[in-house]
Motif scaffolding. Structure first.
Motif, PDB file in Angstrom:
ATOM      1  N   GLY A   1       0.819  -1.194   0.000  1.00  0.00           N
ATOM      2  CA  GLY A   1       0.000   0.000   0.000  1.00  0.00           C
ATOM      3  C   GLY A   1       0.857   1.250   0.000  1.00  0.00           C
ATOM      4  N   GLY A   2       0.308   2.314  -0.511  1.00  0.00           N
ATOM      5  CA  GLY A   2       1.034   3.574  -0.497  1.00  0.00           C
ATOM      6  C   GLY A   2       0.334   4.618  -1.328  1.00  0.00           C
ATOM      7  N   THR A   3       0.837   5.822  -1.240  1.00  0.00           N
ATOM      8  CA  THR A   3       0.282   6.903  -2.033  1.00  0.00           C
ATOM      9  C   THR A   3       0.779   6.805  -3.475  1.00  0.00           C
ATOM     10  OG1 THR A   3       0.377   8.231  -0.017  1.00  0.00           O
ATOM     11  CG2 THR A   3      -0.111   9.399  -2.032  1.00  0.00           C
ATOM     12  N   PHE A   4       2.034   6.365  -3.635  1.00  0.00           N
ATOM     13  CA  PHE A   4       2.649   6.225  -4.962  1.00  0.00           C
ATOM     14  C   PHE A   4       2.514   7.536  -5.738  1.00  0.00           C
ATOM     15  CE2 PHE A   4       1.149   1.901  -3.814  1.00  0.00           C
ATOM     16  CZ  PHE A   4       2.402   1.339  -3.593  1.00  0.00           C
ATOM     17  N   ASP A   5       3.062   8.595  -5.142  1.00  0.00           N
ATOM     18  CA  ASP A   5       2.883   9.955  -5.645  1.00  0.00           C
ATOM     19  C   ASP A   5       4.222  10.648  -5.870  1.00  0.00           C
ATOM     20  OD1 ASP A   5       1.492  12.235  -6.402  1.00  0.00           O
ATOM     21  OD2 ASP A   5       1.126  12.918  -4.352  1.00  0.00           O
ATOM     22  N   PRO A   6       5.032  10.218  -6.855  1.00  0.00           N
ATOM     23  CA  PRO A   6       4.818   9.168  -7.849  1.00  0.00           C
ATOM     24  C   PRO A   6       5.450   7.835  -7.422  1.00  0.00           C
ATOM     25  CG  PRO A   6       6.743  10.428  -8.475  1.00  0.00           C
ATOM     26  CD  PRO A   6       6.214  11.040  -7.180  1.00  0.00           C
ATOM     27  N   PRO A   7       5.099   6.756  -8.147  1.00  0.00           N
ATOM     28  CA  PRO A   7       5.792   5.485  -7.914  1.00  0.00           C
ATOM     29  C   PRO A   7       7.230   5.605  -8.424  1.00  0.00           C
ATOM     30  CG  PRO A   7       4.303   5.286  -9.792  1.00  0.00           C
ATOM     31  CD  PRO A   7       4.097   6.658  -9.203  1.00  0.00           C
ATOM     32  N   HIS A   8       8.158   4.951  -7.719  1.00  0.00           N
ATOM     33  CA  HIS A   8       9.568   5.071  -8.104  1.00  0.00           C
ATOM     34  C   HIS A   8      10.253   3.703  -8.050  1.00  0.00           C
ATOM     35  CE1 HIS A   8      10.487   4.908  -3.824  1.00  0.00           C
ATOM     36  NE2 HIS A   8       9.655   5.920  -3.624  1.00  0.00           N
TER      37      HIS A   8
ATOM     38  N   THR B   1      -7.597  -1.702  -6.589  1.00  0.00           N
ATOM     39  CA  THR B   1      -8.080  -0.344  -6.333  1.00  0.00           C
ATOM     40  C   THR B   1      -9.081  -0.282  -5.177  1.00  0.00           C
ATOM     41  OG1 THR B   1      -9.806  -0.605  -8.005  1.00  0.00           O
ATOM     42  CG2 THR B   1      -7.718   0.397  -8.731  1.00  0.00           C
ATOM     43  N   VAL B   2      -9.035  -1.233  -4.279  1.00  0.00           N
ATOM     44  CA  VAL B   2     -10.003  -1.300  -3.187  1.00  0.00           C
ATOM     45  C   VAL B   2     -10.070   0.001  -2.379  1.00  0.00           C
ATOM     46  CG1 VAL B   2      -8.373  -2.432  -1.606  1.00  0.00           C
ATOM     47  CG2 VAL B   2     -10.811  -2.676  -1.216  1.00  0.00           C
ATOM     48  N   GLU B   3      -8.956   0.655  -2.136  1.00  0.00           N
ATOM     49  CA  GLU B   3      -8.968   1.866  -1.316  1.00  0.00           C
ATOM     50  C   GLU B   3      -9.469   3.081  -2.096  1.00  0.00           C
ATOM     51  OE1 GLU B   3      -5.364   2.441   0.919  1.00  0.00           O
ATOM     52  OE2 GLU B   3      -5.670   0.568   2.017  1.00  0.00           O
ATOM     53  N   ILE B   4      -9.110   3.173  -3.350  1.00  0.00           N
ATOM     54  CA  ILE B   4      -9.612   4.272  -4.178  1.00  0.00           C
ATOM     55  C   ILE B   4     -11.110   4.108  -4.385  1.00  0.00           C
ATOM     56  CG2 ILE B   4      -9.580   5.250  -6.512  1.00  0.00           C
ATOM     57  CD1 ILE B   4      -6.533   4.752  -6.501  1.00  0.00           C
ATOM     58  N   ASP B   5     -11.553   2.875  -4.627  1.00  0.00           N
ATOM     59  CA  ASP B   5     -12.975   2.604  -4.836  1.00  0.00           C
ATOM     60  C   ASP B   5     -13.795   2.936  -3.591  1.00  0.00           C
ATOM     61  OD1 ASP B   5     -12.227   1.657  -7.326  1.00  0.00           O
ATOM     62  OD2 ASP B   5     -12.370  -0.455  -6.757  1.00  0.00           O
TER      63      ASP B   5
ATOM     64  N   THR C   1      -9.097  -2.357   4.643  1.00  0.00           N
ATOM     65  CA  THR C   1      -8.663  -2.963   3.384  1.00  0.00           C
ATOM     66  C   THR C   1      -8.447  -4.464   3.540  1.00  0.00           C
ATOM     67  OG1 THR C   1      -7.629  -0.897   2.704  1.00  0.00           O
ATOM     68  CG2 THR C   1      -6.856  -2.906   1.618  1.00  0.00           C
ATOM     69  N   ILE C   2      -7.765  -4.856   4.592  1.00  0.00           N
ATOM     70  CA  ILE C   2      -7.480  -6.279   4.791  1.00  0.00           C
ATOM     71  C   ILE C   2      -8.764  -7.053   5.072  1.00  0.00           C
ATOM     72  CG2 ILE C   2      -6.237  -7.961   6.204  1.00  0.00           C
ATOM     73  CD1 ILE C   2      -4.488  -6.353   4.189  1.00  0.00           C
ATOM     74  N   ARG C   3      -9.671  -6.481   5.838  1.00  0.00           N
ATOM     75  CA  ARG C   3     -10.975  -7.143   6.054  1.00  0.00           C
ATOM     76  C   ARG C   3     -11.668  -7.405   4.721  1.00  0.00           C
ATOM     77  NH1 ARG C   3     -12.973  -2.951  10.362  1.00  0.00           N
ATOM     78  NH2 ARG C   3     -12.074  -3.757  12.280  1.00  0.00           N
TER      79      ARG C   3
ATOM     80  N   PHE D   1      -0.253  -3.934  -5.631  1.00  0.00           N
ATOM     81  CA  PHE D   1      -0.054  -2.540  -5.248  1.00  0.00           C
ATOM     82  C   PHE D   1      -1.445  -1.945  -4.999  1.00  0.00           C
ATOM     83  CE2 PHE D   1       3.790  -3.688  -7.318  1.00  0.00           C
ATOM     84  CZ  PHE D   1       4.784  -2.851  -6.840  1.00  0.00           C
ATOM     85  N   ILE D   2      -1.616  -1.342  -3.827  1.00  0.00           N
ATOM     86  CA  ILE D   2      -2.906  -0.758  -3.465  1.00  0.00           C
ATOM     87  C   ILE D   2      -2.706   0.726  -3.176  1.00  0.00           C
ATOM     88  CG2 ILE D   2      -4.835  -0.814  -1.843  1.00  0.00           C
ATOM     89  CD1 ILE D   2      -4.368  -3.779  -1.474  1.00  0.00           C
ATOM     90  N   PRO D   3      -2.981   1.568  -4.193  1.00  0.00           N
ATOM     91  CA  PRO D   3      -2.845   3.006  -3.950  1.00  0.00           C
ATOM     92  C   PRO D   3      -3.933   3.512  -3.004  1.00  0.00           C
ATOM     93  CG  PRO D   3      -3.618   2.572  -6.200  1.00  0.00           C
ATOM     94  CD  PRO D   3      -3.376   1.244  -5.552  1.00  0.00           C
ATOM     95  N   THR D   4      -3.520   4.321  -2.051  1.00  0.00           N
ATOM     96  CA  THR D   4      -4.465   4.878  -1.086  1.00  0.00           C
ATOM     97  C   THR D   4      -5.296   5.979  -1.732  1.00  0.00           C
ATOM     98  OG1 THR D   4      -2.933   6.562  -0.324  1.00  0.00           O
ATOM     99  CG2 THR D   4      -2.925   4.484   0.872  1.00  0.00           C
ATOM    100  N   ASN D   5      -6.450   6.165  -1.183  1.00  0.00           N
ATOM    101  CA  ASN D   5      -7.245   7.315  -1.582  1.00  0.00           C
ATOM    102  C   ASN D   5      -6.762   8.527  -0.786  1.00  0.00           C
ATOM    103  OD1 ASN D   5      -9.452   8.459  -3.126  1.00  0.00           O
ATOM    104  ND2 ASN D   5     -10.411   8.764  -1.144  1.00  0.00           N
ATOM    105  N   GLU D   6      -6.884   8.438   0.533  1.00  0.00           N
ATOM    106  CA  GLU D   6      -6.342   9.445   1.443  1.00  0.00           C
ATOM    107  C   GLU D   6      -5.614   8.717   2.561  1.00  0.00           C
ATOM    108  OE1 GLU D   6      -8.959  12.517   2.947  1.00  0.00           O
ATOM    109  OE2 GLU D   6     -10.258  12.246   1.197  1.00  0.00           O
ATOM    110  N   PRO D   7      -4.296   8.892   2.665  1.00  0.00           N
ATOM    111  CA  PRO D   7      -3.571   8.207   3.733  1.00  0.00           C
ATOM    112  C   PRO D   7      -3.874   8.823   5.099  1.00  0.00           C
ATOM    113  CG  PRO D   7      -2.095   9.650   2.514  1.00  0.00           C
ATOM    114  CD  PRO D   7      -3.430   9.701   1.820  1.00  0.00           C
TER     115      PRO D   7
END
Length: 189
Positions: free
Chosen positions: A8-15, A73-77, A87-89, A36-42
């Motif tokens: 998980g992460g913001t990946f802002d940007p991915p590196h 995209t579970v967190e963005i969705d 997320t893990i649940r 990879f699970i990008p966060t919506n708001e960390p």
């Protein structure tokens, strides 16, 4: 049982540091995939600099060509603040026969006591801690430690360089750099 790494992460940007970490953990633990699970708001740091759609597109470009890397995209969705326990649940409900390994840097290992419902979370997922410059991996929570090449790249470092119009060659995938330039992301405001 399918063994899946969760990154998980913001990946802002991915590196490249993200990619190296994911690949090394995948190999060390014989994981079948890394999601990879990008966060919506960390919950633990500032809001992302770029929109979720742009971060998702950059992430797609970054992992292209690696059949073992996927995006979830579970967190963005879900929208709103992203808590790992939620997320893990969700993932455990959708994939009840999978074993999940949550990949975190040493900076997040130190922060584990502050994670929402950490006592429940350690029952649901196996944490995997990797070294990060300036941090030690010390925790009272169960954790698998994986040594990876120490790459001290961070998204904030890359954003700062881009804002100052400095080179980020060899720090991010060239496809991500092209996307950033085309979309004029991280330009000085």
């Amino acid at each position: 049982m399918k063994k899946i790494g969760i990154f998980g992460g913001t990946f802002d940007p991915p590196h490249l540091g993200h990619l190296i970490m994911a690949e090394e953990v995948k190999n060390a633990l014989n994981l079948e995939e890394v999601w990879f699970i990008p966060t919506n708001e960390p919950p633990h740091k500032e809001k992302a600099m770029t929109r979720a759609a742009d971060r998702l597109n950059m992430l797609r470009k970054a992992i292209a060509g690696n059949a073992f890397f996927k995006i979830n995209t579970v967190e963005i969705d879900r929208s709103g603040v992203s808590y790992t326990v939620d997320t893990i649940r969700t993932l455990k409900k959708e994939y009840p026969t999978y074993a999940f390994y949550f990949i975190i840097g040493a900076d997040m290992v130190e922060y584990l006591p502050k994670w929402k419902q950490i006592e429940e979370l350690v029952q649901l997922v196996t944490f995997v801690g990797v070294r990060r410059s300036g941090y030690q991996i010390k925790t009272d929570y169960p954790l698998i430690e994986v040594d990876v090449p120490l790459v001290t790249i961070s998204s904030s470092f890359i954003r700062a360089r881009l804002t100052k119009n400095k080179s980020v060659t060899y720090l991010i995938p060239s496809s991500v750099h092209t996307y950033i330039k085309e979309r004029q992301l991280y330009e000085k405001v």
